[in-house]
Design an enzyme around this catalytic site. Structure first.
Site, PDB file in Angstrom:
ATOM      1  N   ARG A  31     -36.486 -21.632 -38.696  1.00 17.02           N
ATOM      2  CA  ARG A  31     -35.806 -21.008 -39.831  1.00 17.02           C
ATOM      3  C   ARG A  31     -35.153 -22.000 -40.810  1.00 17.02           C
ATOM      4  O   ARG A  31     -35.252 -21.797 -42.023  1.00 17.02           O
ATOM      5  CB  ARG A  31     -34.788 -19.961 -39.358  1.00 17.02           C
ATOM      6  CG  ARG A  31     -35.422 -18.845 -38.512  1.00 17.02           C
ATOM      7  CD  ARG A  31     -34.520 -17.649 -38.311  1.00 17.02           C
ATOM      8  NE  ARG A  31     -34.288 -16.921 -39.540  1.00 17.02           N
ATOM      9  CZ  ARG A  31     -33.227 -17.029 -40.300  1.00 17.02           C
ATOM     10  NH1 ARG A  31     -32.236 -17.821 -39.948  1.00 17.02           N
ATOM     11  NH2 ARG A  31     -33.128 -16.343 -41.413  1.00 17.02           N
ATOM     12  N   GLY A  69     -32.931  -4.501 -42.050  1.00 16.53           N
ATOM     13  CA  GLY A  69     -32.442  -5.375 -43.121  1.00 16.53           C
ATOM     14  C   GLY A  69     -30.996  -5.794 -43.073  1.00 16.53           C
ATOM     15  O   GLY A  69     -30.610  -6.760 -43.749  1.00 16.53           O
ATOM     16  N   CYS A 118     -42.113 -34.343 -35.004  1.00 12.58           N
ATOM     17  CA  CYS A 118     -42.531 -35.431 -35.884  1.00 12.58           C
ATOM     18  C   CYS A 118     -42.674 -34.971 -37.315  1.00 12.58           C
ATOM     19  O   CYS A 118     -43.795 -34.773 -37.806  1.00 12.58           O
ATOM     20  CB  CYS A 118     -43.832 -36.023 -35.381  1.00 12.58           C
ATOM     21  SG  CYS A 118     -43.534 -36.872 -33.853  1.00 12.58           S
ATOM     22  N   GLU A 119     -41.574 -34.761 -37.947  1.00 15.32           N
ATOM     23  CA  GLU A 119     -41.569 -34.319 -39.328  1.00 15.32           C
ATOM     24  C   GLU A 119     -40.158 -34.569 -39.852  1.00 15.32           C
ATOM     25  O   GLU A 119     -39.190 -34.130 -39.211  1.00 15.32           O
ATOM     26  CB  GLU A 119     -41.888 -32.816 -39.361  1.00 15.32           C
ATOM     27  CG  GLU A 119     -42.565 -32.457 -40.628  1.00 15.32           C
ATOM     28  CD  GLU A 119     -43.282 -31.133 -40.587  1.00 15.32           C
ATOM     29  OE1 GLU A 119     -44.174 -30.914 -39.748  1.00 15.32           O
ATOM     30  OE2 GLU A 119     -42.930 -30.323 -41.447  1.00 15.32           O
ATOM     31  N   TYR A 135     -35.642 -14.022 -34.613  1.00 15.67           N
ATOM     32  CA  TYR A 135     -36.623 -14.836 -35.344  1.00 15.67           C
ATOM     33  C   TYR A 135     -36.567 -16.321 -34.963  1.00 15.67           C
ATOM     34  O   TYR A 135     -36.862 -17.181 -35.796  1.00 15.67           O
ATOM     35  CB  TYR A 135     -36.453 -14.658 -36.862  1.00 15.67           C
ATOM     36  CG  TYR A 135     -36.573 -13.209 -37.300  1.00 15.67           C
ATOM     37  CD1 TYR A 135     -37.772 -12.517 -37.144  1.00 15.67           C
ATOM     38  CD2 TYR A 135     -35.491 -12.515 -37.848  1.00 15.67           C
ATOM     39  CE1 TYR A 135     -37.886 -11.183 -37.529  1.00 15.67           C
ATOM     40  CE2 TYR A 135     -35.595 -11.180 -38.222  1.00 15.67           C
ATOM     41  CZ  TYR A 135     -36.801 -10.531 -38.068  1.00 15.67           C
ATOM     42  OH  TYR A 135     -36.922  -9.212 -38.439  1.00 15.67           O
ATOM     43  N   PRO A 193     -33.510  -1.650 -37.472  1.00 15.60           N
ATOM     44  CA  PRO A 193     -32.943  -2.993 -37.573  1.00 15.60           C
ATOM     45  C   PRO A 193     -33.520  -3.935 -36.524  1.00 15.60           C
ATOM     46  O   PRO A 193     -33.856  -3.515 -35.417  1.00 15.60           O
ATOM     47  CB  PRO A 193     -31.449  -2.770 -37.315  1.00 15.60           C
ATOM     48  CG  PRO A 193     -31.371  -1.493 -36.540  1.00 15.60           C
ATOM     49  CD  PRO A 193     -32.564  -0.672 -36.898  1.00 15.60           C
ATOM     50  N   GLY A 194     -33.648  -5.189 -36.873  1.00 13.94           N
ATOM     51  CA  GLY A 194     -34.086  -6.211 -35.926  1.00 13.94           C
ATOM     52  C   GLY A 194     -32.996  -7.256 -35.788  1.00 13.94           C
ATOM     53  O   GLY A 194     -32.249  -7.297 -34.812  1.00 13.94           O
TER      54      GLY A 194
HETATM   55  N1  LLP Z   1     -38.902  -3.028 -40.610  1.00 13.79           N
HETATM   56  C1  LLP Z   1     -39.870  -3.665 -41.281  1.00 13.79           C
HETATM   57  C2  LLP Z   1     -40.970  -2.907 -41.847  1.00 13.79           C
HETATM   58  C3  LLP Z   1     -39.791  -5.061 -41.440  1.00 13.79           C
HETATM   59  O1  LLP Z   1     -40.741  -5.694 -42.127  1.00 13.79           O
HETATM   60  C4  LLP Z   1     -38.706  -5.782 -40.897  1.00 13.79           C
HETATM   61  C5  LLP Z   1     -38.611  -7.237 -41.021  1.00 13.79           C
HETATM   62  C6  LLP Z   1     -37.722  -5.049 -40.180  1.00 13.79           C
HETATM   63  C7  LLP Z   1     -37.853  -3.665 -40.064  1.00 13.79           C
HETATM   64  C8  LLP Z   1     -36.529  -5.715 -39.544  1.00 13.79           C
HETATM   65  O2  LLP Z   1     -35.739  -6.314 -40.497  1.00 13.79           O
HETATM   66  P1  LLP Z   1     -34.342  -6.980 -40.056  1.00 13.79           P
HETATM   67  O3  LLP Z   1     -33.414  -5.868 -39.620  1.00 13.79           O
HETATM   68  O4  LLP Z   1     -34.634  -7.909 -38.948  1.00 13.79           O
HETATM   69  O5  LLP Z   1     -33.863  -7.655 -41.277  1.00 13.79           O
HETATM   70  N2  LLP Z   1     -38.603 -14.156 -40.262  1.00 13.79           N
HETATM   71  C9  LLP Z   1     -37.578 -13.851 -41.237  1.00 13.79           C
HETATM   72  C10 LLP Z   1     -37.319 -12.354 -41.291  1.00 13.79           C
HETATM   73  C11 LLP Z   1     -38.544 -11.563 -41.643  1.00 13.79           C
HETATM   74  C12 LLP Z   1     -38.300 -10.074 -41.611  1.00 13.79           C
HETATM   75  C13 LLP Z   1     -39.586  -9.333 -41.746  1.00 13.79           C
HETATM   76  N3  LLP Z   1     -39.468  -7.927 -41.662  1.00 13.79           N
HETATM   77  C14 LLP Z   1     -36.311 -14.614 -40.886  1.00 13.79           C
HETATM   78  O6  LLP Z   1     -36.322 -15.372 -39.932  1.00 13.79           O
HETATM   79  O7  LLP Z   1     -35.320 -14.496 -41.578  1.00 13.79           O
END
Ligand code: LLP
Length: 438
Positions: free
Chosen positions: A331, A249, A362-363, A391, A292-293
């Protein structure tokens, strides 16, 4: 400052052109074509060490990378070499990791509707943990574990009821959520598992409260709930859960307006809260998983585009159109996400113009950046959009049957393809013409 607080990769420099990882981005665009995703290895490794240093003080920490942000074989290799495990949500992500020669020991399988086939694949290949999301899954896991004669370590995914001030679509921890058990269901699922499924071992609790979070306090409240629940479960069921997974997050800086906390600030709140609530609820220090992602990969990535057609609407917007758009970066359209950009071959030009960067799809909603000031853009210029590592590729589509871009990894003036550009043959490779139409 930690890397998530920068808009550009840490190696970004202005020489004649914009360089990243010691590579001239205009040369990269010419060599590999555009649109092109570029990942800076030094930025990725820098944020990995930021995380490791920040959490050193709590020695029971385990880091997972949320693969959904960007899952490729080469990226998986880098994260493994940095000591990270993985949070996965599909057989495709698990397969990517396995196929890169990485064991699933440090991999968590998460998701709100894992199919029986996916669970079978994960269990057969010795997945480290499964985050159980619902009652149906308990039955499926138990059945598959029985088939392979295995015991499965699980976490229970809960919705702690925390509101984070982030985009509505990316809040996942609030009560009215499709993810996980709400706290009133916990007793029932634990009773079910301990009475009916002795091949499932509950190791701990899992939650994720949202994405692009700028308020560390959300994590404090989340940890309070997780530790309190662990303590209640110990009392009610006499079982000791020794793991909590607080999800991912942490936010990143897409534009100057964004002021995400550093990894250290987040780590301090998390560790201080853990210590506080461990004492308050009288439990032993659990293993802390973080996953974290975005904050790990976003800043490392940029996308290079070539500017094509232009249109000045009289007395209104000037559009410049690039050779990509919503299919390689959905996004802006999905979340009204904002980005910064430079013209890679005009880094030193002072004379600026306000333009809107449109995509080629095309949008009319296919707009990448509204009203950005750029040095007089011309056809053939290379536009670099920053902070596209997370993402973007992972949510890319073949809308309009356009081939997905290539991805290169840059480091120390070297560039290597890590995803090949799709070809027109790839585009039709799954098409089938039934005999009667031939
Ligand atoms: N763990 C779980 C259970 C999750 O659902 C997520 C993200 C993460 C970890 C990683 O979260 P992060 O550190 O990346 O915030 N597509 C959207 C983001 C969707 C996130 C979904 N879950 C965007 O492009 O902003």
């Amino acid at each position: 400052m930690t890397t998530n607080q920068y808009i550009k990769p840490v190696t970004a420099k202005t020489e004649k052109n914009l360089t990243i990882g010691g590579c001239d981005t205009v040369d990269l665009a010419h060599k590999y074509g555009t649109p092109l995703y570029v990942i800076d290895e030094a930025t990725l490794r820098a944020i990995c060490s930021d995380y490791k240093k920040a959490f050193e003080r709590y020695s029971y920490t385990k880091m997972l990378y949320a693969s959904k942000a960007l899952c490729t074989s080469a990226i998986s290799k880098i994260l493994t070499s940095e000591g990270f495990g993985f949070d996965t949500v599909s057989a495709g992500e698990i397969y990517t990791i396995l196929n890169s020669g990485i064991s699933l020991k440090n991999v968590l399988f998460n998701g709100n509707n894992k199919s029986e086939q996916e669970l079978d694949f994960a269990i057969k290949n010795d997945i480290g943990r499964i985050s159980v999301d619902n009652f149906l899954e308990v039955k499926l896991i138990s059945k598959i574990a029985g088939k392979y004669n295995k015991n499965i370590d699980v976490l229970l995914r809960i919705t702690p009821g925390i509101e984070c001030h982030t985009h509505e679509y990316i809040k996942t921890g609030q009560l009215d959520s499709k993810f996980g058990f709400d706290l009133t269901q916990l007793d029932k699922v634990i009773t079910d598992i301990i009475t009916n499924h002795n091949n499932i071992k509950i190791r701990g609790l899992h939650a994720h409260i949202g994405s692009q979070i700028f308020e560390p306090e959300c994590f404090r409240d989340e940890i309070d709930i997780l530790i309190q629940e662990i303590s209640c479960i110990k009392e009610k069921f006499n079982i000791k859960l020794d793991e909590i997974n607080i999800g991912g997050g942490l936010g990143v800086k897409y534009t100057e307006k964004d002021l995400p906390p550093s990894v250290n600030e987040i780590a301090d709140v998390i560790i201080n809260s853990l210590e506080k609530y461990i004492t308050k609820y009288n439990v032993e220090p659990p293993t802390l998983y973080i996953e974290p992602g975005r904050s790990l990969i976003s800043t490392a990535g940029v996308t290079l585009y070539t500017i094509g057609s232009m249109k000045q609407v009289p007395n209104m917007t000037k559009y410049i159109t690039v050779d990509g758009g919503m299919a390689d970066n959905p996004r802006p359209g999905m979340y009204r996400a904002e980005y910064c950009a430079d013209i890679a071959n005009k880094m030193n030009l002072k004379e600026k113009e306000t333009v809107t960067v449109a995509g080629r799809f095309c949008e009319s909603g296919d707009i990448l950046i509204k009203d950005i000031s750029l040095p007089k853009p011309e056809t053939g210029d290379i536009l670099c959009i920053y902070n596209t590592g997370a993402y973007n590729y992972s949510m890319a589509s073949n809308y309009n049957r356009v081939e997905k871009p290539a991805m290169v990894l840059v480091n120390n003036a070297q560039s290597d393809i890590i995803i090949n550009r799709e070809t027109l043959n790839d585009i039709v490779s799954h098409d089938v013409i039934p005999d009667r139409l031939k």
